[in-house]
Design a protein around this motif. Structure first.
Motif, PDB file in Angstrom:
ATOM      1  N   MET A   1       7.123  -4.895  -3.306  1.00 12.78           N
ATOM      2  CA  MET A   1       6.480  -3.737  -2.983  1.00 12.78           C
ATOM      3  C   MET A   1       7.556  -2.697  -2.750  1.00 12.78           C
ATOM      4  O   MET A   1       8.623  -3.191  -2.183  1.00 12.78           O
ATOM      5  CB  MET A   1       5.328  -3.493  -2.094  1.00 12.78           C
ATOM      6  CG  MET A   1       4.210  -4.097  -2.689  1.00 12.78           C
ATOM      7  SD  MET A   1       3.193  -3.426  -4.040  1.00 12.78           S
ATOM      8  CE  MET A   1       2.416  -2.243  -3.275  1.00 12.78           C
ATOM      9  N   LEU A   2       7.351  -1.440  -3.134  1.00 12.97           N
ATOM     10  CA  LEU A   2       8.567  -0.583  -2.725  1.00 12.97           C
ATOM     11  C   LEU A   2       7.871   0.590  -1.782  1.00 12.97           C
ATOM     12  O   LEU A   2       6.669   1.020  -2.338  1.00 12.97           O
ATOM     13  CB  LEU A   2       9.076   0.345  -3.837  1.00 12.97           C
ATOM     14  CG  LEU A   2      10.029  -0.395  -4.682  1.00 12.97           C
ATOM     15  CD1 LEU A   2      10.213   0.725  -6.078  1.00 12.97           C
ATOM     16  CD2 LEU A   2      11.196  -0.545  -4.219  1.00 12.97           C
ATOM     17  N   LEU A   3       8.315   0.743  -0.753  1.00  8.67           N
ATOM     18  CA  LEU A   3       7.898   2.090   0.228  1.00  8.67           C
ATOM     19  C   LEU A   3       8.910   3.001   0.135  1.00  8.67           C
ATOM     20  O   LEU A   3       9.933   2.813   0.590  1.00  8.67           O
ATOM     21  CB  LEU A   3       7.493   1.577   1.398  1.00  8.67           C
ATOM     22  CG  LEU A   3       7.006   2.593   2.381  1.00  8.67           C
ATOM     23  CD1 LEU A   3       5.823   3.318   1.896  1.00  8.67           C
ATOM     24  CD2 LEU A   3       6.784   1.928   3.842  1.00  8.67           C
ATOM     25  N   LEU A   4       8.790   4.461  -0.548  1.00  6.00           N
ATOM     26  CA  LEU A   4       9.880   5.519  -0.633  1.00  6.00           C
ATOM     27  C   LEU A   4       9.184   6.592   0.304  1.00  6.00           C
ATOM     28  O   LEU A   4       8.059   6.874   0.293  1.00  6.00           O
ATOM     29  CB  LEU A   4       9.944   5.760  -2.009  1.00  6.00           C
ATOM     30  CG  LEU A   4      10.181   4.788  -3.082  1.00  6.00           C
ATOM     31  CD1 LEU A   4      10.622   5.703  -4.361  1.00  6.00           C
ATOM     32  CD2 LEU A   4      11.347   3.917  -2.706  1.00  6.00           C
ATOM     33  N   LEU A 193       5.502   7.007  -0.424  1.00  2.82           N
ATOM     34  CA  LEU A 193       4.774   6.451  -1.369  1.00  2.82           C
ATOM     35  C   LEU A 193       4.966   4.864  -1.487  1.00  2.82           C
ATOM     36  O   LEU A 193       6.087   4.502  -1.336  1.00  2.82           O
ATOM     37  CB  LEU A 193       5.250   6.986  -2.669  1.00  2.82           C
ATOM     38  CG  LEU A 193       5.290   8.550  -2.884  1.00  2.82           C
ATOM     39  CD1 LEU A 193       5.931   8.611  -4.253  1.00  2.82           C
ATOM     40  CD2 LEU A 193       4.006   9.150  -2.927  1.00  2.82           C
ATOM     41  N   MET A 194       3.789   4.175  -1.407  1.00  2.00           N
ATOM     42  CA  MET A 194       3.886   2.518  -1.670  1.00  2.00           C
ATOM     43  C   MET A 194       3.661   2.455  -3.143  1.00  2.00           C
ATOM     44  O   MET A 194       2.608   2.889  -3.646  1.00  2.00           O
ATOM     45  CB  MET A 194       2.760   2.378  -0.868  1.00  2.00           C
ATOM     46  CG  MET A 194       2.513   0.550  -1.114  1.00  2.00           C
ATOM     47  SD  MET A 194       4.099  -0.324  -0.162  1.00  2.00           S
ATOM     48  CE  MET A 194       3.664  -0.135   1.558  1.00  2.00           C
ATOM     49  N   PHE A 202       1.185   4.091  -7.370  1.00  2.00           N
ATOM     50  CA  PHE A 202       1.494   4.417  -6.095  1.00  2.00           C
ATOM     51  C   PHE A 202       0.436   5.087  -5.443  1.00  2.00           C
ATOM     52  O   PHE A 202      -0.470   5.655  -5.930  1.00  2.00           O
ATOM     53  CB  PHE A 202       2.854   5.164  -6.033  1.00  2.00           C
ATOM     54  CG  PHE A 202       2.527   6.680  -6.448  1.00  2.00           C
ATOM     55  CD1 PHE A 202       1.923   7.640  -5.812  1.00  2.00           C
ATOM     56  CD2 PHE A 202       3.098   6.914  -7.796  1.00  2.00           C
ATOM     57  CE1 PHE A 202       1.932   8.941  -6.441  1.00  2.00           C
ATOM     58  CE2 PHE A 202       2.934   8.381  -8.359  1.00  2.00           C
ATOM     59  CZ  PHE A 202       2.388   9.129  -7.645  1.00  2.00           C
ATOM     60  N   ILE A 203       0.423   5.020  -3.943  1.00  2.00           N
ATOM     61  CA  ILE A 203      -0.518   5.650  -3.198  1.00  2.00           C
ATOM     62  C   ILE A 203       0.281   6.523  -2.037  1.00  2.00           C
ATOM     63  O   ILE A 203       1.428   6.212  -1.704  1.00  2.00           O
ATOM     64  CB  ILE A 203      -1.259   4.555  -2.230  1.00  2.00           C
ATOM     65  CG1 ILE A 203      -1.845   3.502  -3.275  1.00  2.00           C
ATOM     66  CG2 ILE A 203      -2.170   5.001  -1.161  1.00  2.00           C
ATOM     67  CD1 ILE A 203      -2.733   2.528  -2.430  1.00  2.00           C
ATOM     68  N   LYS A 204      -0.073   7.686  -2.071  1.00  3.94           N
ATOM     69  CA  LYS A 204       0.615   8.697  -1.102  1.00  3.94           C
ATOM     70  C   LYS A 204       0.118   8.188   0.394  1.00  3.94           C
ATOM     71  O   LYS A 204      -0.807   8.205   0.770  1.00  3.94           O
ATOM     72  CB  LYS A 204       0.590  10.021  -1.410  1.00  3.94           C
ATOM     73  CG  LYS A 204       1.436  11.057  -0.559  1.00  3.94           C
ATOM     74  CD  LYS A 204       1.233  12.325  -1.117  1.00  3.94           C
ATOM     75  CE  LYS A 204       2.167  13.311  -0.500  1.00  3.94           C
ATOM     76  NZ  LYS A 204       2.384  14.557  -0.999  1.00  3.94           N
TER      77      LYS A 204
END
Length: 206
Positions: A1-4, A193-194, A202-204
């Motif tokens: 997963m990415l978490l920005l 954002l995930m 994505f989920i904010k």
């Protein structure tokens, strides 16, 4: 997963997102905090103690990681990799030189990659947006602004702060979106954002 994120794991909801990604890992998870984006201070940058504290609060053991000195393949031994803020041009240049993209792509598919501020921007398709506002930061003199491109999602971090820093920020951002036929996710500090890098859903988080 990415978490920005805009400015790191600075709210409880962001910390909870990371907890959910590591709760099934056996033993003590380990995280690499990439400090390369600051060519002068690196591990002595003032953001580092806070980032270490955030990750330690989640149960991680932390190593400071310098891509200018260490091979990108060594990141495979970590459960989480975090790229912190600073100069996006410098960070992108280092990631390219060390051929870190394939490593980060694998980690994002199987573990967790966190990027905030500059670290979040370089993981997207391009850093052309920040070049609209801070071309003077381009000390490596990059002509190709293509990002690591782990996701098509583009973010503008520190949005509320940037509104007062850059003249006509929102109008310029909208012009950028229209010109390049894209959508920019505007993030205030404390937001993130995930992202599932396989489909860009994505989920904010805020």
């Amino acid at each position: 997963m990415l978490l920005l994120c805009s400015n790191g794991l600075t709210c409880e909801n962001l910390l909870d997102c990371v907890r959910q990604e590591i709760h099934t890992h056996p033993g003590k998870p380990r995280a690499a905090l990439i400090v390369t984006r600051d060519p002068i201070y690196k591990e002595k940058n003032y953001h580092v103690p806070r980032c270490v504290q955030e990750l330690e609060s989640l149960g991680f053991g932390i190593d400071l990681f310098d891509l200018d000195e260490q091979p990108a393949q060594a990141l495979f031994s970590y459960d989480c990799v975090e790229l912190i803020g600073g100069n996006p041009y410098t960070l992108l240049s280092s990631l390219r030189k060390t051929k870190a993209r394939a490593v980060l792509e694998t980690l994002a598919a199987n573990q967790l990659v966190i990027g905030w501020s500059a670290g979040a921007m370089v993981l997207g398709p391009t850093i052309a947006l920040i070049d609209q506002f801070e071309p003077g930061m381009n000390s490596p003199e990059l002509t190709d602004l293509t990002g690591i491109h782990l996701t098509n999602v583009q973010i503008l971090p520190h949005y509320r702060q940037f509104l007062s820093r850059y003249e006509q920020l929102e109008n310029r951002c909208q012009y950028y979106e229209k010109t390049f036929d894209c959508t920019v996710q505007r993030l205030n500090d404390g937001e993130g954002l995930m992202i599932n890098p396989q489909n860009d859903r994505f989920i904010k988080i805020f």
